[in-house]
Design a protein around this motif. Structure first.
Motif, mmCIF file in Angstrom:
data_model
loop_
_atom_site.group_PDB
_atom_site.id
_atom_site.type_symbol
_atom_site.label_atom_id
_atom_site.label_comp_id
_atom_site.label_asym_id
_atom_site.label_seq_id
_atom_site.Cartn_x
_atom_site.Cartn_y
_atom_site.Cartn_z
ATOM 1 N N GLN A 1 0.818 -1.207 0.000
ATOM 2 C CA GLN A 1 0.000 0.000 0.000
ATOM 3 C C GLN A 1 0.855 1.261 0.000
ATOM 4 O O GLN A 1 0.374 2.341 0.338
ATOM 5 N N SER A 2 2.082 1.129 -0.413
ATOM 6 C CA SER A 2 2.985 2.283 -0.474
ATOM 7 C C SER A 2 3.611 2.372 -1.863
ATOM 8 O O SER A 2 4.817 2.552 -2.007
ATOM 9 N N LEU A 3 2.784 2.225 -2.886
ATOM 10 C CA LEU A 3 3.290 2.208 -4.249
ATOM 11 C C LEU A 3 3.728 3.600 -4.695
ATOM 12 O O LEU A 3 3.133 4.610 -4.317
ATOM 13 N N GLU A 4 4.743 3.626 -5.526
ATOM 14 C CA GLU A 4 5.226 4.894 -6.061
ATOM 15 C C GLU A 4 4.125 5.557 -6.897
ATOM 16 O O GLU A 4 3.431 4.905 -7.673
ATOM 17 N N GLY A 5 3.965 6.858 -6.717
ATOM 18 C CA GLY A 5 2.988 7.596 -7.498
ATOM 19 C C GLY A 5 1.596 7.629 -6.913
ATOM 20 O O GLY A 5 0.666 8.143 -7.551
ATOM 21 N N MET A 6 1.414 7.116 -5.683
ATOM 22 C CA MET A 6 0.083 7.079 -5.083
ATOM 23 C C MET A 6 -0.516 8.466 -4.921
ATOM 24 O O MET A 6 -1.719 8.664 -5.069
ATOM 25 N N TRP B 1 0.922 -8.061 14.444
ATOM 26 C CA TRP B 1 -0.042 -8.276 13.355
ATOM 27 C C TRP B 1 -1.156 -7.242 13.373
ATOM 28 O O TRP B 1 -1.531 -6.706 12.313
ATOM 29 N N ASP B 2 -1.688 -6.948 14.543
ATOM 30 C CA ASP B 2 -2.753 -5.952 14.633
ATOM 31 C C ASP B 2 -2.239 -4.572 14.243
ATOM 32 O O ASP B 2 -2.965 -3.777 13.634
ATOM 33 N N ARG B 3 -1.002 -4.283 14.587
ATOM 34 C CA ARG B 3 -0.411 -3.001 14.186
ATOM 35 C C ARG B 3 -0.333 -2.897 12.666
ATOM 36 O O ARG B 3 -0.626 -1.847 12.082
ATOM 37 N N THR B 4 0.039 -3.993 12.022
ATOM 38 C CA THR B 4 0.086 -4.015 10.560
ATOM 39 C C THR B 4 -1.289 -3.749 9.973
ATOM 40 O O THR B 4 -1.445 -2.937 9.053
ATOM 41 N N MET B 5 -2.316 -4.430 10.495
ATOM 42 C CA MET B 5 -3.664 -4.243 9.968
ATOM 43 C C MET B 5 -4.142 -2.810 10.184
ATOM 44 O O MET B 5 -4.767 -2.216 9.304
ATOM 45 N N ARG B 6 -3.839 -2.245 11.347
ATOM 46 C CA ARG B 6 -4.257 -0.858 11.611
ATOM 47 C C ARG B 6 -3.585 0.101 10.643
ATOM 48 O O ARG B 6 -4.229 1.035 10.135
ATOM 49 N N ARG B 7 -2.319 -0.116 10.388
ATOM 50 C CA ARG B 7 -1.601 0.781 9.479
ATOM 51 C C ARG B 7 -2.130 0.691 8.052
ATOM 52 O O ARG B 7 -2.295 1.717 7.379
ATOM 53 N N THR B 8 -2.388 -0.529 7.577
ATOM 54 C CA THR B 8 -2.904 -0.663 6.216
ATOM 55 C C THR B 8 -4.298 -0.063 6.110
ATOM 56 O O THR B 8 -4.611 0.605 5.111
ATOM 57 N N HIS B 9 -5.129 -0.273 7.116
ATOM 58 C CA HIS B 9 -6.468 0.321 7.106
ATOM 59 C C HIS B 9 -6.384 1.847 7.124
ATOM 60 O O HIS B 9 -7.102 2.524 6.382
ATOM 61 N N ARG B 10 -5.514 2.373 7.983
ATOM 62 C CA ARG B 10 -5.402 3.829 8.119
ATOM 63 C C ARG B 10 -4.890 4.460 6.817
ATOM 64 O O ARG B 10 -5.413 5.501 6.377
ATOM 65 N N ARG B 11 -3.915 3.831 6.182
ATOM 66 C CA ARG B 11 -3.365 4.381 4.946
ATOM 67 C C ARG B 11 -4.428 4.412 3.843
ATOM 68 O O ARG B 11 -4.581 5.402 3.133
ATOM 69 N N TYR B 12 -5.174 3.333 3.722
ATOM 70 C CA TYR B 12 -6.222 3.242 2.706
ATOM 71 C C TYR B 12 -7.335 4.252 3.009
ATOM 72 O O TYR B 12 -7.850 4.939 2.117
ATOM 73 N N THR B 13 -7.711 4.369 4.279
ATOM 74 C CA THR B 13 -8.750 5.313 4.686
ATOM 75 C C THR B 13 -8.352 6.740 4.352
ATOM 76 O O THR B 13 -9.144 7.523 3.790
ATOM 77 N N ASN B 14 -7.119 7.098 4.690
ATOM 78 C CA ASN B 14 -6.646 8.461 4.408
ATOM 79 C C ASN B 14 -6.623 8.737 2.914
ATOM 80 O O ASN B 14 -6.937 9.854 2.475
ATOM 81 N N TYR B 15 -6.266 7.723 2.135
ATOM 82 C CA TYR B 15 -6.218 7.911 0.682
ATOM 83 C C TYR B 15 -7.619 8.183 0.132
ATOM 84 O O TYR B 15 -7.836 9.130 -0.630
ATOM 85 N N LEU B 16 -8.580 7.358 0.521
ATOM 86 C CA LEU B 16 -9.947 7.547 0.024
ATOM 87 C C LEU B 16 -10.533 8.883 0.494
ATOM 88 O O LEU B 16 -11.231 9.569 -0.260
ATOM 89 N N CYS C 1 -19.731 5.005 -1.148
ATOM 90 C CA CYS C 1 -21.024 4.509 -0.693
ATOM 91 C C CYS C 1 -21.130 4.477 0.825
ATOM 92 O O CYS C 1 -22.226 4.337 1.376
ATOM 93 N N LEU C 2 -20.002 4.607 1.520
ATOM 94 C CA LEU C 2 -19.951 4.615 2.983
ATOM 95 C C LEU C 2 -18.853 5.571 3.412
ATOM 96 O O LEU C 2 -17.985 5.937 2.605
ATOM 97 N N PRO C 3 -18.824 5.983 4.673
ATOM 98 C CA PRO C 3 -17.684 6.756 5.155
ATOM 99 C C PRO C 3 -16.389 5.980 4.909
ATOM 100 O O PRO C 3 -16.382 4.743 4.949
ATOM 101 N N PRO C 4 -15.284 6.693 4.629
ATOM 102 C CA PRO C 4 -14.037 6.021 4.246
ATOM 103 C C PRO C 4 -13.607 4.884 5.170
ATOM 104 O O PRO C 4 -13.249 3.804 4.696
ATOM 105 N N ALA C 5 -13.639 5.077 6.486
ATOM 106 C CA ALA C 5 -13.166 4.036 7.407
ATOM 107 C C ALA C 5 -14.024 2.778 7.320
ATOM 108 O O ALA C 5 -13.503 1.654 7.347
ATOM 109 N N GLU C 6 -15.348 2.943 7.206
ATOM 110 C CA GLU C 6 -16.234 1.781 7.106
ATOM 111 C C GLU C 6 -16.038 1.058 5.781
ATOM 112 O O GLU C 6 -16.031 -0.181 5.728
ATOM 113 N N LEU C 7 -15.887 1.828 4.714
ATOM 114 C CA LEU C 7 -15.685 1.230 3.396
ATOM 115 C C LEU C 7 -14.377 0.456 3.345
ATOM 116 O O LEU C 7 -14.326 -0.672 2.824
ATOM 117 N N VAL C 8 -13.330 1.023 3.923
ATOM 118 C CA VAL C 8 -12.022 0.350 3.927
ATOM 119 C C VAL C 8 -12.081 -0.952 4.715
ATOM 120 O O VAL C 8 -11.479 -1.955 4.320
#
Length: 207
Positions: free
Chosen positions: A83-88, A132-147, A158-165
């Motif tokens: 989730q840290s691709l170049e050009g995001m 593991w939970d830290r990893t999941m939180r970070r990936t969720h947070r990064r995706y949420t912030n992007y959306l 269709c939903l608030p960003p955090a719920e959709l992610v």
């Protein structure tokens, strides 16, 4: 300094330095856990798979549990990197999301049995959950912030960003585990389906 203290300092130094032998042991553990499961795997089997000795294993790791945590950390880093691709920040959102889905699914495909193992262990093992939970939180947070940062003129979530992610990440994370051992065609079809589902739920404007 006692012998034990000296061993700990030497082990810590090897960990900080990394090195091929340590990576060989970690990879051997991954293969053993994949083939035999965590419970049936022993230090002796890991050392044998790495074509080294039991004393060499203990020169790098205190126990099977410690090498397990090294694997949790490694796989977690791979999932985060997907989730840290170049050009995001500057790329076309539709292309960025498609590329990210592909990269995340590929990371799960490459570590399917380990991802399943860590998912099962995290609720019952505090040491695994911490990483593991830290990893999941970070990936969720990064995706949420992007959306959340996308231009409302180009998407209609269709939903608030955090719920959709949460829904999207659960779908790809657990779905990719299910098809990880499938054929290349099955895996590609899964990714294509995930991209289409995500595009619908994110609500991209017609191109």
């Amino acid at each position: 300094m006692t012998i034990s203290e000296s061993q700990e300092r030497a082990r810590a130094s090897r960990k900080d330095a990394g090195g091929a032998r340590r990576e060989e042991l970690v990879q051997a553990a991954a293969e053993c856990f994949d083939d035999l499961g965590y419970s049936a795997t022993t230090v002796e089997l890991i050392a044998a798979r790495a074509q080294t000795s039991r004393p060499t294993f203990y020169a790098y790791f205190r126990s099977k549990d410690e090498i397990l945590l090294a694997l949790v950390d490694r796989v977690g880093a791979e999932l985060e990197a997907a989730q840290s691709l170049e050009g995001m920040d500057t790329g076309d959102p539709r292309e960025v999301i498609a590329a990210t889905i592909h990269a995340y699914a590929d990371a799960v495909f490459a570590n399917g049995s380990l991802v399943s193992l860590f998912d099962a262990m995290a609720p019952v093992r505090e040491d695994v959950a911490e990483i593991w939970d830290r990893t999941m939180r970070r990936t969720h947070r990064r995706y949420t912030n992007y959306l959340a940062a996308l231009d409302p003129g180009t998407v209609d979530l269709c939903l608030p960003p955090a719920e959709l992610v949460r829904i999207l990440n659960d779908t790809i994370h657990h779905g990719a585990k299910r098809v990880a051992r499938g054929s290349a065609a099955e895996r590609e079809r899964f990714i294509a389906d995930q991209i289409r589902i995500t595009e619908r739920l994110v609500g991209f404007a017609p191109s």
